[in-house]
Design a protein around this motif. Structure first.
Motif, short mmCIF file in Angstrom:
data_model
loop_
_atom_site.label_atom_id
_atom_site.label_comp_id
_atom_site.label_asym_id
_atom_site.label_seq_id
_atom_site.Cartn_x
_atom_site.Cartn_y
_atom_site.Cartn_z
N GLU A 192 140.43 65.45 56.51
CA GLU A 192 139.93 65.45 55.13
C GLU A 192 139.78 66.88 54.61
O GLU A 192 140.12 67.17 53.45
CB GLU A 192 138.61 64.69 55.05
CG GLU A 192 138.78 63.19 55.29
CD GLU A 192 137.48 62.41 55.19
OE1 GLU A 192 137.52 61.26 54.72
OE2 GLU A 192 136.44 62.96 55.59
N VAL A 203 139.15 62.96 50.25
CA VAL A 203 138.36 62.03 51.05
C VAL A 203 139.24 60.85 51.42
O VAL A 203 139.84 60.21 50.55
CB VAL A 203 137.12 61.54 50.26
CG1 VAL A 203 136.37 60.48 51.06
CG2 VAL A 203 136.21 62.71 49.92
N LEU A 204 139.35 60.57 52.71
CA LEU A 204 140.20 59.48 53.18
C LEU A 204 139.44 58.18 53.38
O LEU A 204 140.01 57.09 53.29
CB LEU A 204 140.88 59.88 54.50
CG LEU A 204 141.80 61.09 54.43
CD1 LEU A 204 142.27 61.48 55.82
CD2 LEU A 204 142.98 60.82 53.52
#
Length: 313
Positions: free
Chosen positions: A44, A50-51
């Protein structure tokens, strides 16, 4: 400086995505929870997005995570395929192949395919697991088997599927119950129809329920049984009947040990798919065995279809 993720980063990301849990991903990949968390944070930070969203329901992928997952599984698949392509230079096939099959396939196509394959590739160890389709899909997803043959109706995330076979469902009865061998049967017109059916957990049962509603079929009695060979034993000895894929009844279609009838007005077909892990490619040995299995399944299915045609002798 451009960020470069490692294969470990990507593998752990895929595991978290598919499991929706750091804990489950760590267990699956034989890693520590803290280690998995560090790799996700590294990804990230390196990608600048943001994953995953962390909440009480687990790790929920963001739109960026969805996109990165699709690219990641393809990258892992290509990497593994490239590594396996070079194995051809080692000479003969070797190693182990793990296959998941249901009884509908093991009863007919497995023995001839297994015999031919082991004769040609004696250095390959073949392990066959017979189980219900849902369990087989879970094992494929977890990487416990190389591939499995399951009904196409079965839906499961994290697997890649390809067409394997299409075969008709047939009514199986004991001779003497009024059924004329190979004559198409209309279930809705059979009096005192006693049917042995798979349980609602079985994918084929869902297709049967839709078929019964469409064709106006109302069995006099129903018995739920997921053990196919016990169902066949009951059919041979009683007036109960069952419905099974033609591919597994080739011997009976040819020798008339049981009365076999296609379903008429309308017919009912069962499609099979080969499923394999989305993130992995088949090994040369697994691909070779799948080819042997497909050839024998197609051959036997063609025999069944020819004999089941109206007017066939």
């Amino acid at each position: 400086m451009r960020f470069a993720a490692s294969l470990t980063d990507i593998s752990l990301f895929v595991a978290v995505y598919e499991e929706r849990s750091i804990t489950a991903a760590a267990e699956r990949e034989h890693a520590t929870q803290s280690g998995v968390s560090q790799h996700i944070r590294k990804l990230e930070q390196g990608l600048g997005v943001v994953l995953f969203l962390r909440d009480s329901g687990g790790m929920q992928p963001t739109p960026a995570g969805e996109t990165y997952y699709r690219a990641s599984v393809e990258l892992l698949r290509q990497y593994e395929a490239a590594a396996r392509d070079v194995q051809q230079y080692k000479g003969k096939l070797e190693g182990e192949v793990s296959i998941g099959l249901m009884a509908t396939i093991t009863r007919s196509a497995l023995a001839p395919a297994l015999t031919k394959f082991t004769e040609k590739h004696p250095n390959v160890r073949v392990r066959v697991i017979e189980a219900p389709s849902r369990l087989l899909a879970q094992q494929v997803h977890a990487g416990e088997v190389d591939f499995a043959i399951v009904p196409t109706l079965l839906e499961h995330a994290g697997v890649r599927r390809s067409f394997f076979l299409r075969t008709p469902e047939v009514l199986v009865s004991r001779p003497g119950t009024g059924a004329v061998h190979l004559k198409p049967a209309e279930l809705g017109t059979i009096e005192k129809l006693k049917l042995i059916l798979p349980s609602p957990r079985n994918i084929r049962r869902q297709a049967f329920e839709r078929y019964f509603q469409q064709a106006g079929v109302r069995p006099t009695r129903e018995l739920e049984l997921d053990v196919i060979f016990t169902a066949l034993d009951m059919v041979e000895k009683t007036d109960w009947r069952t419905i099974l894929p033609a591919i597994m009844m080739v011997e009976e279609i040819q020798n008339r040990q049981l009365a076999i009838n296609t379903l008429a007005k309308p017919g009912l077909w069962l499609d099979f798919s080969c499923i394999e892990p989305l993130r992995r490619s088949l090994s040369p040995a697994a691909s070779a065995f799948l080819e042997f299995l497909k050839i024998d399944a197609d051959r036997l299915n063609a025999i069944a279809l020819k004999r089941l045609q109206p007017g066939a002798k």
